[in-house]
Design a protein around this motif. Structure first.
Motif, short mmCIF file in Angstrom:
data_model
loop_
_atom_site.label_atom_id
_atom_site.label_comp_id
_atom_site.label_asym_id
_atom_site.label_seq_id
_atom_site.Cartn_x
_atom_site.Cartn_y
_atom_site.Cartn_z
N ILE A 143 1.27 -1.59 0.07
CA ILE A 143 -0.24 -0.55 0.09
C ILE A 143 0.64 1.02 -0.15
O ILE A 143 1.26 1.42 1.39
CB ILE A 143 -1.27 -0.39 1.08
N ASP A 144 0.61 2.41 -1.10
CA ASP A 144 1.59 3.09 -0.53
C ASP A 144 1.18 3.93 -0.24
O ASP A 144 0.07 4.70 -0.49
CB ASP A 144 1.63 3.63 -2.58
N SER A 145 1.51 5.07 0.43
CA SER A 145 1.15 5.96 1.69
C SER A 145 0.33 6.82 0.78
O SER A 145 -0.16 8.03 1.48
CB SER A 145 2.34 6.19 2.70
N THR A 146 0.96 7.32 -0.66
CA THR A 146 0.53 8.34 -1.17
C THR A 146 -1.06 8.45 -2.14
O THR A 146 -1.23 9.21 -2.63
CB THR A 146 1.63 9.16 -1.81
N ALA A 147 -1.00 7.40 -2.37
CA ALA A 147 -1.82 6.94 -4.07
C ALA A 147 -3.38 7.08 -2.54
O ALA A 147 -3.78 6.51 -1.68
CB ALA A 147 -1.73 4.91 -3.42
N PRO A 148 -3.95 7.39 -3.92
CA PRO A 148 -5.52 6.89 -2.99
C PRO A 148 -5.74 5.71 -2.49
O PRO A 148 -5.44 5.17 -3.22
CB PRO A 148 -5.95 7.51 -4.26
N LEU A 149 -6.64 6.10 -1.86
CA LEU A 149 -8.02 5.23 -1.24
C LEU A 149 -8.58 4.13 -1.88
O LEU A 149 -9.28 3.51 -1.77
CB LEU A 149 -7.38 4.92 0.33
N PHE A 150 -9.54 5.36 -2.42
CA PHE A 150 -10.55 5.25 -3.39
C PHE A 150 -10.54 4.96 -5.29
O PHE A 150 -9.75 6.05 -5.74
CB PHE A 150 -12.00 5.89 -3.03
N GLY A 151 -11.34 4.12 -5.82
CA GLY A 151 -10.86 4.38 -7.51
C GLY A 151 -9.38 3.86 -7.90
O GLY A 151 -9.47 2.10 -7.54
N ASP A 152 -9.13 4.88 -8.34
CA ASP A 152 -7.82 3.89 -9.51
C ASP A 152 -6.77 3.78 -8.46
O ASP A 152 -6.27 2.67 -8.87
CB ASP A 152 -7.40 5.43 -9.74
N GLY A 153 -7.11 4.32 -7.03
CA GLY A 153 -5.25 3.57 -6.08
C GLY A 153 -5.99 2.23 -5.99
O GLY A 153 -5.54 1.29 -6.24
N LEU A 154 -6.46 1.68 -3.93
CA LEU A 154 -6.04 0.80 -3.28
C LEU A 154 -7.57 -0.01 -4.04
O LEU A 154 -8.02 -1.29 -4.20
CB LEU A 154 -6.59 1.30 -1.83
N GLY A 155 -8.38 0.89 -4.55
CA GLY A 155 -10.37 0.73 -5.15
C GLY A 155 -10.86 0.57 -4.21
O GLY A 155 -11.90 -0.46 -4.47
N LEU A 156 -10.91 1.21 -2.78
CA LEU A 156 -11.74 0.71 -1.91
C LEU A 156 -13.39 1.66 -2.67
O LEU A 156 -12.86 2.33 -3.36
CB LEU A 156 -11.38 1.14 -0.52
N ASP A 157 -14.11 0.74 -2.39
CA ASP A 157 -15.78 1.84 -2.68
C ASP A 157 -16.04 2.58 -1.27
O ASP A 157 -15.39 2.15 -0.28
CB ASP A 157 -16.44 1.00 -2.92
N SER A 158 -17.28 2.51 -1.19
CA SER A 158 -18.65 3.44 -0.60
C SER A 158 -18.41 2.15 0.93
O SER A 158 -18.93 2.68 2.16
CB SER A 158 -19.22 3.96 -0.95
N VAL A 159 -18.79 0.87 0.58
CA VAL A 159 -19.19 -0.18 2.21
C VAL A 159 -18.15 -0.03 2.76
O VAL A 159 -17.68 -0.27 3.65
CB VAL A 159 -19.35 -1.69 1.34
N ASP A 160 -16.46 -0.18 2.22
CA ASP A 160 -15.61 0.19 2.17
C ASP A 160 -15.03 0.94 3.55
O ASP A 160 -13.91 0.81 4.08
CB ASP A 160 -13.83 -0.48 1.07
N ALA A 161 -15.65 2.65 2.91
CA ALA A 161 -15.50 3.61 3.35
C ALA A 161 -16.03 3.33 5.35
O ALA A 161 -15.75 4.23 5.71
CB ALA A 161 -15.56 4.54 3.17
N LEU A 162 -17.15 2.52 4.82
CA LEU A 162 -18.10 2.38 6.48
C LEU A 162 -17.57 1.92 7.17
O LEU A 162 -17.06 2.26 8.53
CB LEU A 162 -19.24 1.81 5.31
N GLU A 163 -16.29 0.74 6.85
CA GLU A 163 -16.39 -0.48 7.91
C GLU A 163 -15.03 0.52 7.95
O GLU A 163 -14.46 -0.32 9.56
CB GLU A 163 -16.08 -2.21 7.12
N LEU A 164 -13.87 0.71 7.49
CA LEU A 164 -13.20 1.64 7.48
C LEU A 164 -13.16 2.38 8.73
O LEU A 164 -12.38 2.83 8.95
CB LEU A 164 -12.56 2.25 6.17
#
Length: 88
Positions: A26-47
């Motif tokens: 996991i790159d510390s500067t890469a986006p967590l959502f979308g093109d970066g790590l690829g997280l979605d809205s459900v992941d956002a809630l869980e996180l």
């Protein structure tokens, strides 16, 4: 990588069940959502819930800045650090 960055990365891996990843993946500067790590809205809630529980902080989901705080590991670590130091 700071201890907090490593802790956040491992929390993401554990909370979201990303068994095939390590903190080094996991790159510390890469986006967590979308093109970066690829997280979605459900992941956002869980996180968000995992972060609140693990770090004993409150996250205001209605805050206009919440999306910015969850942009990357770097911004998330800064947000957690500020909350732990009593910041708004």
């Amino acid at each position: 990588m700071s201890d907090l960055h490593l802790e956040v990365k491992n929390l993401i891996i554990d909370a979201l069940g990303l068994e095939d990843m390590t903190a080094d993946d996991i790159d510390s500067t890469a986006p967590l959502f979308g093109d970066g790590l690829g997280l979605d809205s459900v992941d956002a809630l869980e996180l968000g819930l995992a972060i609140q529980k693990h770090f004993s902080i409150k996250i205001d989901a209605d805050s206009k800045d919440v999306r910015q705080h969850f942009a990357s590991i770097d911004s998330l670590a800064d947000f957690i650090r500020s909350k732990q130091q009593g910041g708004q």
